[in-house]
Design an enzyme around this catalytic site. Structure first.
Site, PDB file in Angstrom:
ATOM      1  N   ASN A  38       4.258  15.808  15.184  1.00 14.50           N
ATOM      2  CA  ASN A  38       3.004  15.257  14.655  1.00 14.50           C
ATOM      3  C   ASN A  38       2.030  15.062  15.811  1.00 14.50           C
ATOM      4  OD1 ASN A  38       1.109  12.857  14.093  1.00 14.50           O
ATOM      5  ND2 ASN A  38       1.880  13.339  12.056  1.00 14.50           N
ATOM      6  N   THR A  61       1.107  17.008   9.415  1.00 16.92           N
ATOM      7  CA  THR A  61      -0.023  16.089   9.348  1.00 16.92           C
ATOM      8  C   THR A  61       0.283  15.062   8.271  1.00 16.92           C
ATOM      9  OG1 THR A  61      -2.413  15.834   9.146  1.00 16.92           O
ATOM     10  CG2 THR A  61      -1.431  17.587   7.804  1.00 16.92           C
ATOM     11  N   GLU A  62       0.090  13.777   8.596  1.00 16.97           N
ATOM     12  CA  GLU A  62       0.646  12.722   7.757  1.00 16.97           C
ATOM     13  C   GLU A  62      -0.023  12.616   6.390  1.00 16.97           C
ATOM     14  OE1 GLU A  62      -0.565  12.282  10.827  1.00 16.97           O
ATOM     15  OE2 GLU A  62      -1.679  10.404  11.039  1.00 16.97           O
ATOM     16  N   ASN A  63      -1.177  13.269   6.214  1.00 20.14           N
ATOM     17  CA  ASN A  63      -1.759  13.264   4.888  1.00 20.14           C
ATOM     18  C   ASN A  63      -1.104  14.278   3.946  1.00 20.14           C
ATOM     19  OD1 ASN A  63      -3.153  14.962   6.807  1.00 20.14           O
ATOM     20  ND2 ASN A  63      -4.569  15.478   5.174  1.00 20.14           N
ATOM     21  N   SER A 103       5.692  11.930   3.001  1.00 17.55           N
ATOM     22  CA  SER A 103       5.215  12.187   4.351  1.00 17.55           C
ATOM     23  C   SER A 103       5.671  11.093   5.314  1.00 17.55           C
ATOM     24  CB  SER A 103       3.692  12.285   4.352  1.00 17.55           C
ATOM     25  OG  SER A 103       3.232  12.637   5.632  1.00 17.55           O
TER      26      SER A 103
END
Lengths: 234, 236
Positions: A38, A61-63, A103
Site C-alpha cells: 500500500n 489502494t484502501e478505497n 479492504s
C-alpha cells in the site's frame, strides 16, 4: 503486472542528497518480489514507477482495489476509478475490487506486506505522527493511516529528512499526536536509510555527499552507525 | 410480488424525518449518491446524524446538505477537502459535531452493525488520541480498543445496476462503503445507473444481495460531482 511510468515530481526545489525519485527507487528495490504493497499519498506514490524489471508488486489502494495501474491520460480518467488520494488510476489485468470492510480486513488482518507512508515525525522508538499538528483551529482528519500502521506487516516511512523550515522529523519523542506507537520499521529520507531498532535509529545508508556528522546535525535523536547490508522487506 | 423499484429520488427519501441517522456512501465523489442527497436537501429535514467517510466537495451533494444546516453531527474519517470549506466553517463555529473515526474502524463499525455484532476490539488507534476514554483489553499480550457497531435509520448509496429484488452490482472503486451501509441500515436506498430484469444479474457476481436493500431508484445519467465543483455549482 507491469507498473506505472514515473510521474513528474511536483516540486523541484534545490534538494540535498537523493532526489524524490531516487528515494522511491531505493524503497522499490528493497521490497521483495511478489509483495502486496500500500502506497500513501505524496512521495510514496512514486514507488510504483520504480519496481525493478522482473519483479512484480501488487499495489493496494484502501478505497477498494488490488492491482493499481498507472494513471490514465485525461481522456480515459474515470471518476469511479480513483486512488486513496482521489486521483484517477487504472486497474491492471488480474486486479480485484472490494468494499471497504474487506479492504481494511486486508490491512488490519496482516495480509498486506508493506505500507509506505509519509510522516510529520518519527520517534526513535518507532512512534509515528502523520495525521495532525497541534495547530489550533485545525480540522482533524485521520483517514486510513492508523489502520495501516496497526495492521500491515512492515511499515516504511518515506519522507524528507527535515521539515520545510529545517526542523528534524526524526526525533527522540514525537510532539504531534500519534498515529501509532512503536510501528515504524524503517525510514527512507533524502539523506539516509535508517532502521528503527530496539537500540533506536540505526543508519544503514547515507546519500552521496552527506557525512555522518551532517546527518546527525539534521536528526533530533541519537544515531547508531550500522552502514552496510540492509534487509529486504517485509 | 416483491418490487423495490421507486420512481423518483424524492419519493425514495420521502419518509426521512428530522433527527434521523443516515449513512451516505461514497469515497470522495466515487459512489456518492448525489441525486438522493439532493432529494434530501429538497426535503429540508434537519438535525440529521450523517455517517460518511468524507464531508463533501464544493457546495453540492453532502457539502450542500451540511451548508443548509441540516446536519447536526457527522461520524467520519476524513472531513477535509481541497475543494470545500463548508464543513470546516460550521465545525469552527460550533454548529456541527464531529466524531472522528479511523477509516478502517469506521468500515468495521458499519459492518458489525449490519452483522448483529454490538462491539468489537481492534488494534487500530491504540495509544492515540482516538482511543482516549475507550475501553481497552489485552489479547495475546497485545492491546486492543473496543469500538461499537453502527446502525442507521437509512442508507443512501450508489450502485451500477439493480433488479426489482434489490440485488446490486457496483462500478469499480465506487463500491467502497455501499455494501456495508446497506447491511447496517433499516432502510437502504440505492440509486443505480440501470435497473435490469430479474435474472439478468449473474447470481455468482451479485455484490449486495437484495435482502439488504429496501428501495431502488434508477438515475440513468447522474451528475458528476467533480464537474459541478469545477463549475462552481451550488445546490439547489
Amino acid at each position: 503486472m507491469t507498473q506505472a511510468p514515473a510521474r513528474p515530481c511536483a516540486e523541484s526545489a534545490p534538494h540535498l542528497g537523493w532526489s524524490r525519485d531516487e528515494m522511491a527507487q531505493l524503497v522499490a528495490c528493497d521490497i521483495a518480489d511478489g509483495s502486496y504493497v500500500n502506497l500513501g499519498i505524496g512521495i510514496p506514490e512514486l514507488v510504483a514507477a520504480h519496481v525493478p524489471r522482473g519483479h512484480e508488486l501488487v499495489f493496494h489502494t484502501e478505497n477498494g482495489l488490488l492491482g493499481v495501474g498507472p494513471p490514465p491520460d485525461d481522456a480515459h480518467a474515470d471518476p469511479e476509478l480513483i486512488n486513496a488520494g482521489k486521483k484517477p488510476i487504472t486497474a491492471l489485468p488480474g486486479a480485484a475490487y472490494f468494499h471497504h470492510a474487506d479492504s481494511f480486513a486486508m490491512i488490519r488482518g496482516g495480509h498486506l506486506d508493506v505500507s509506505v507512508l509519509g510522516a510529520m515525525q518519527v520517534s526513535m522508538r518507532g512512534d509515528l505522527a502523520n495525521w495532525m499538528t497541534n495547530e489550533k483551529d485545525a480540522i482533524p482528519a485521520v483517514g486510513g493511516a492508523m489502520d495501516l500502521v496497526a495492521g500491515v506487516k512492515t511499515v516504511i516511512v518515506l519522507t524528507e529528512h527535515t521539515t520545510k523550515t529545517g526542523e528534524p522529523k526524526l526525533v527522540e519523542s514525537c510532539t504531534y499526536p500519534l498515529t501509532g506507537v512503536g510501528v515504524v520499521d524503517r525510514v527512507y529520507t533524502n539523506l539516509a536509510v535508517i532502521d528503527v531498532t530496539a537500540n533506536g535509529f540505526v543508519v544503514r545508508a547515507i546519500a552521496p555527499g552527506i557525512t555522518f556528522e551532517d546527518l546527525a546535525r539534521k536528526t533530533g535523536a541519537p544515531l547508531v552507525d550500522g552502514r552496510g547490508e540492509r534487509s529486504i522487506l517485509p | 410480488m416483491i418490487d423495490k423499484r421507486i420512481h423518483s429520488a424524492a419519493e425514495a427519501v420521502a419518509d426521512i424525518r428530522d433527527g434521523a441517522t443516515v449513512m451516505i456512501g461514497g469515497f470522495g465523489e466515487a459512489g456518492s449518491p448525489i441525486e438522493l442527497i439532493h432529494a434530501l436537501v429538497d426535503r429540508g429535514v434537519r438535525g440529521l446524524t450523517v455517517i460518511s467517510n468524507n464531508t463533501g466537495s464544493g457546495h453540492v451533494g453532502l457539502a450542500a446538505l451540511i451548508e443548509h444546516g441540516q446536519v447536526s453531527k457527522v461520524i467520519c474519517s476524513y472531513p477535509r477537502s481541497a475543494t470545500s470549506t463548508v464543513f470546516p466553517e460550521r465545525y469552527r463555529n460550533g454548529e456541527i459535531e464531529l466524531e472522528l473515526v479511523p477509516q478502517g474502524t469506521l468500515a468495521e463499525r458499519i459492518r458489525a452493525g449490519g452483522a448483529g455484532v454490538p462491539a468489537f476490539y481492534t488494534p487500530t488507534a491504540v495509544g492515540t488520541l482516538l482511543a482516549e476514554g475507550k475501553e481497552t483489553r489485552s489479547f495475546g499480550g497485545r492491546d486492543f480498543v473496543m469500538e461499537y457497531g453502527l446502525e442507521a435509520d437509512f442508507a443512501l448509496v450508489r450502485a451500477d445496476r439493480a433488479d426489482r429484488y434489490g440485488n446490486l452490482v457496483y462500478s469499480k472503486t465506487a463500491r467502497n462503503f455501499g455494501p456495508i451501509m446497506c447491511m447496517a441500515s433499516r432502510v437502504a436506498i440505492a440509486q443505480v445507473r440501470e435497473v435490469v430484469q430479474a435474472g439478468e444479474l449473474d447470481p455468482e457476481a451479485i455484490v449486495t444481495p437484495g435482502i439488504f436493500v429496501q428501495r431502488v431508484v434508477e438515475v440513468r445519467t447522474p451528475a458528476q460531482e467533480s464537474i459541478l465543483v469545477r463549475d462552481g455549482a451550488r445546490y439547489p
